[in-house]
Design an enzyme around this catalytic site. Structure first.
Site, PDB file in Angstrom:
ATOM      1  N   ARG A   1      13.093  -9.820   5.427  1.00  0.00           N
ATOM      2  CA  ARG A   1      13.794  -8.548   5.614  1.00  0.00           C
ATOM      3  C   ARG A   1      14.876  -8.667   6.677  1.00  0.00           C
ATOM      4  NH1 ARG A   1       9.007  -4.015   5.539  1.00  0.00           N
ATOM      5  NH2 ARG A   1       8.526  -4.990   7.539  1.00  0.00           N
TER       6      ARG A   1
ATOM      7  N   LYS B   1       0.824  -1.208   0.000  1.00  0.00           N
ATOM      8  CA  LYS B   1       0.000   0.000   0.000  1.00  0.00           C
ATOM      9  C   LYS B   1       0.862   1.265   0.000  1.00  0.00           C
ATOM     10  CE  LYS B   1      -2.337  -0.952   3.755  1.00  0.00           C
ATOM     11  NZ  LYS B   1      -1.648  -2.216   4.094  1.00  0.00           N
TER      12      LYS B   1
ATOM     13  N   ARG C   1      -9.787   0.886  10.146  1.00  0.00           N
ATOM     14  CA  ARG C   1      -9.286  -0.456  10.415  1.00  0.00           C
ATOM     15  C   ARG C   1     -10.397  -1.435  10.786  1.00  0.00           C
ATOM     16  NH1 ARG C   1      -3.741  -0.836  10.953  1.00  0.00           N
ATOM     17  NH2 ARG C   1      -2.615   1.133  11.056  1.00  0.00           N
TER      18      ARG C   1
ATOM     19  N   ARG D   1      14.232  -8.027  12.610  1.00  0.00           N
ATOM     20  CA  ARG D   1      13.458  -7.356  13.659  1.00  0.00           C
ATOM     21  C   ARG D   1      12.337  -8.268  14.153  1.00  0.00           C
ATOM     22  NH1 ARG D   1      12.638  -1.754  10.373  1.00  0.00           N
ATOM     23  NH2 ARG D   1      11.591  -3.273   9.032  1.00  0.00           N
TER      24      ARG D   1
ATOM     25  N   ARG E   1      -0.283 -10.475  13.170  1.00  0.00           N
ATOM     26  CA  ARG E   1      -0.771  -9.233  12.559  1.00  0.00           C
ATOM     27  C   ARG E   1      -1.797  -9.533  11.476  1.00  0.00           C
ATOM     28  NH1 ARG E   1       4.381  -6.324  10.430  1.00  0.00           N
ATOM     29  NH2 ARG E   1       2.870  -4.719   9.803  1.00  0.00           N
TER      30      ARG E   1
END
Length: 223
Positions: free
Chosen positions: A130, A16, A91, A162, A173
């Protein structure tokens, strides 16, 4: 169409932000990213920003009405005369209904909701790959690997994953997204506002599809 008011919708990691930045670089739309406007309001110590800071300092969620107030400040601004692109809000359905009511009071309506769809496992693949250096440089083990595995290209220090990019965290999530945010898909589809895009396609292809949809929206309004 005198203005174009849009929402970007999709799971975390769908792209997005990439599409929002590309689109607003050439379209006269105010790009409203809710996380960024909250941080900006706190930095600027505006009245709403100070209220938001109080909640954030206590580790609480900023109330919906306060977030909408900050969004409406941006919507009323001169930069948003030609429209806006909202990313990160609503949301859930309650926030969607509250946003509708607030916009209606301003005499403005949503023109479209741009849904970027990506399967969960692809999201996990994208985000869990990542790696970050101590200086903030970002790599991806598959799509943009360092020259030496696990080492920063510039200073040779170890790269880390991370906590937010660990598969278990990403799946949590995504579970929240499916439970709370995904119902908005039906909410906007029933109103004829939803437009779907395949987020697994290359970013350039997604952008071209989005721009074609926006052109169609403008033409339909002109008829």
């Amino acid at each position: 169409m005198t203005e174009l008011n849009l929402i970007l919708l999709g799971p975390p990691g769908a792209g997005k932000g990439t599409q929002g930045e590309r689109l607003t670089a050439s379209e006269p739309l105010e790009y409203i990213v809710t996380g960024e406007i909250l941080r900006a309001a706190v930095r600027e110590a505006s009245e709403l920003g100070l209220q938001a800071k109080g909640y954030m300092d206590e580790g609480q969620l900023v109330p919906d009405e306060l977030v909408i107030g900050l969004i409406l400040e941006r919507v009323r601004a001169e930069q948003a005369t030609d429209g806006f692109l909202l990313d990160g809000f609503p949301r859930n359905i309650a926030q969607g209904e509250a946003l509708d009511g607030a916009l209606s009071q301003l005499g403005r309506d949503l023109n479209g909701v741009l849904l970027i769809e990506v399967p969960d496992e692809e999201i996990v693949r994208r985000l869990s790959g990542r790696r970050v250096s101590s200086s903030g440089r970002i790599y991806h083990v598959e799509f943009d690997p360092p020259k030496v595995a696990g080492k920063d290209d510039v200073d040779g220090t170890d790269l880390i994953q991370r906590d937010d990019d660990k598969p278990d965290t990403i799946r949590k999530r995504l579970a929240v997204y499916h439970e709370q945010t995904a119902p908005l898909i039906g909410y906007y589809e029933e109103r004829g506002l939803l437009h779907r895009f395949d987020g697994t396609a290359p970013a350039d292809e997604v952008e071209a599809h989005v721009r074609k949809t926006i052109s169609t929206l403008r033409l339909e309004d002109a008829v």
